[in-house]
Design an enzyme around this catalytic site. Structure first.
Site, PDB file in Angstrom:
ATOM      1  N   ASN A  36      -0.014 -10.652  -0.700  1.00 45.90           N
ATOM      2  CA  ASN A  36      -1.277  -9.935  -0.832  1.00 45.90           C
ATOM      3  C   ASN A  36      -1.951 -10.189  -2.175  1.00 45.90           C
ATOM      4  OD1 ASN A  36      -1.079  -8.674   1.710  1.00 45.90           O
ATOM      5  ND2 ASN A  36       0.282  -7.115   0.871  1.00 45.90           N
ATOM      6  N   HIS A 122      -2.864   2.868   8.191  1.00 41.96           N
ATOM      7  CA  HIS A 122      -1.608   2.420   7.596  1.00 41.96           C
ATOM      8  C   HIS A 122      -0.542   3.509   7.620  1.00 41.96           C
ATOM      9  CE1 HIS A 122       1.080   1.141   4.215  1.00 41.96           C
ATOM     10  NE2 HIS A 122       0.858  -0.037   4.753  1.00 41.96           N
ATOM     11  N   GLU A 164      -9.467   2.732   7.319  1.00 42.11           N
ATOM     12  CA  GLU A 164      -9.361   1.675   6.320  1.00 42.11           C
ATOM     13  C   GLU A 164     -10.657   0.884   6.347  1.00 42.11           C
ATOM     14  OE1 GLU A 164      -5.738  -0.690   6.487  1.00 42.11           O
ATOM     15  OE2 GLU A 164      -4.748   0.904   7.617  1.00 42.11           O
ATOM     16  N   SER A 168      -5.223  -3.786   7.733  1.00 42.74           N
ATOM     17  CA  SER A 168      -4.187  -4.622   7.143  1.00 42.74           C
ATOM     18  C   SER A 168      -3.598  -5.653   8.087  1.00 42.74           C
ATOM     19  CB  SER A 168      -3.057  -3.738   6.603  1.00 42.74           C
ATOM     20  OG  SER A 168      -2.510  -2.937   7.639  1.00 42.74           O
ATOM     21  N   ASP A 193      -9.453   3.988   2.947  1.00 44.27           N
ATOM     22  CA  ASP A 193      -8.423   3.235   2.240  1.00 44.27           C
ATOM     23  C   ASP A 193      -8.961   1.822   1.993  1.00 44.27           C
ATOM     24  OD1 ASP A 193      -6.241   1.792   1.390  1.00 44.27           O
ATOM     25  OD2 ASP A 193      -4.840   2.701   2.794  1.00 44.27           O
ATOM     26  N   HIS A 196      -7.169  -3.321   1.211  1.00 44.69           N
ATOM     27  CA  HIS A 196      -7.373  -4.739   1.499  1.00 44.69           C
ATOM     28  C   HIS A 196      -8.804  -5.195   1.270  1.00 44.69           C
ATOM     29  CE1 HIS A 196      -3.333  -5.309   3.207  1.00 44.69           C
ATOM     30  NE2 HIS A 196      -3.466  -4.046   3.581  1.00 44.69           N
ATOM     31  N   LYS A 231      -2.418  -5.475  -4.671  1.00 42.44           N
ATOM     32  CA  LYS A 231      -2.892  -6.570  -3.824  1.00 42.44           C
ATOM     33  C   LYS A 231      -3.857  -7.445  -4.626  1.00 42.44           C
ATOM     34  CE  LYS A 231      -1.839  -4.325   0.540  1.00 42.44           C
ATOM     35  NZ  LYS A 231      -0.964  -3.277  -0.017  1.00 42.44           N
TER      36      LYS A 231
END
Length: 385
Positions: A36, A122, A164, A168, A193, A196, A231
């Site tokens: 990541n 997640h 998110e 992910s 979130d 990513h 990440k």
């Protein structure tokens, strides 16, 4: 207990779900399509140098909870830098992104809060839902209307919509503008979130600052952002970003902040250096998107021959559906033997029957590495039944 553990091990073996850590060398020769470290900052000399200097000055650990003696000037500078980067009023740094999600959700949840969550949230968010003792309902992935139906009949005085910004596994993005309108309509908070997306997404002058920065969501009183520093920032730790009022509430109520040792100075300094690089070098985020497109194009022929295409991606993640957990594991191992490291997602990390290879398009990949890795993966995919 020993007999039960043996039975559990046998079940995992039979289902192709055994996981083992694979140690990597400090300077391994693999083409990395698994980590990541989206922007290549984990090994950037400026980031590693900041970590080394902080460890020399402040010591190896934070030594205590942030509320006792575990807060340094570095922590406060990092919080300010993250808030500026994401366009929020304030930030609070946790020891991991996992703990940031748990801390935010449990401090805001409870019997008086309904949580309406995307089914692809997640595991750290799911654990937060469970620990919060809130009534939690899931809605079909990215189906805003389904979330609205769950909110419409709520009896709880408070509600949180949890998503998110970039997911992910599939790598697709949430319809954040529509979700904010939904949250406003139902007097709910929108928890996003950005694990990513921070460092990867963002438009125009906000490139690399995440999916919230530069939009109507940034600084909105109904929006809470969580993020990880492990990440795109190449370090360790997590953060919750939002209003100063939210920060104060979490500082006093989030158990995963109050009762945890603070983030180590080295990780704090590394994340601070990385955040400044993200701000000053937006070309890194652009490189991620260019490399993601090149990977998708390079793999398209092999996937088309099987009647499949890579899932659409908004960031670094490329997701390739596989026939089974066993075939996904075998394909990942074949790629590793050929010098390409890829992610392998099998149940319970993904729902039953949806095993995948997960590729990450890192900013520092060269055209030659992309071409070579695509050749390896095409050969593996073409041999699948």
């Amino acid at each position: 207990m020993a007999e039960w553990l043996e039975r559990q091990a046998a079940v995992r073996e039979r289902r192709g779900q055994v996981r083992r850590p694979l140690p990597r060398a400090a300077h391994e020769q693999f083409i990395d399509l698994a980590s990541n470290d989206y922007l290549g900052l984990a090994t950037d000399p400026r980031v590693a140098g900041a970590a080394a200097e902080a460890a020399s000055r402040w010591g190896a650990g934070a030594t205590s909870s942030r509320l006792v003696a575990g807060t340094t000037r570095l922590h406060l500078d990092l919080e300010q830098e993250l808030a500026t980067l994401a366009g929020t009023e304030a930030a609070l740094v946790f020891s991991s992104g996992y703990l940031a999600n748990i801390g935010a959700i449990t401090a805001l949840g409870g019997p008086g809060t309904l949580i309406v969550a995307d089914e692809h949230c997640h595991a750290s968010m799911i654990d937060g839902f469970r620990l919060s003792r809130s009534r939690t309902e899931s809605f079909a992935h990215n189906r805003v209307e389904d979330a609205g139906k769950l909110l419409a009949g709520r009896k709880e005085p408070r509600a949180i919509v949890a998503v998110e910004s970039v997911y992910s596994v599939l790598g697709d993005e949430a319809p954040l503008t529509d979700l904010l309108a939904l949250a406003e309509e139902h007097d709910a908070m929108l928890l996003i979130d950005e694990a990513h997306s921070l460092g990867v997404t963002g438009a125009g002058s906000f490139q690399g600052r995440g999916s919230v920065a530069g939009t109507a969501l940034a600084g909105h009183s109904s929006v809470i952002v969580t993020a990880t520093l492990s990440k795109a920032l190449g370090s360790q730790g997590g953060a919750v970003l939002g209003s100063a009022l939210l920060r104060d509430h979490l500082l006093n109520r989030a158990r995963s902040f109050i009762f945890d040792t603070g983030l180590a100075p080295a990780s704090t300094a590394a994340a601070l250096a990385a955040a400044r690089i993200i701000r000053d070098e937006p070309w890194r985020a652009a490189s991620v998107h260019g490399n993601a497109g090149a990977l998708a194009a390079g793999l398209a022929p092999a996937l088309a021959s099987r009647g499949a295409i890579p899932d659409r991606t908004a960031g670094a993640v490329q997701s390739i559906p596989m026939p089974s957990a066993e075939s996904a594991l075998a394909a990942a191992e074949s790629a590793r033997r050929a010098g390409v490291r890829v992610g392998c997602f099998r149940p319970p990390s993904v729902p039953d029957g949806i095993s995948r290879l997960r590729l990450t398009a890192r900013a520092t990949l060269t055209p030659e590495e992309i071409e070579d890795s695509c050749a390896v993966l095409r050969a593996i995919l073409e041999e699948l039944p």
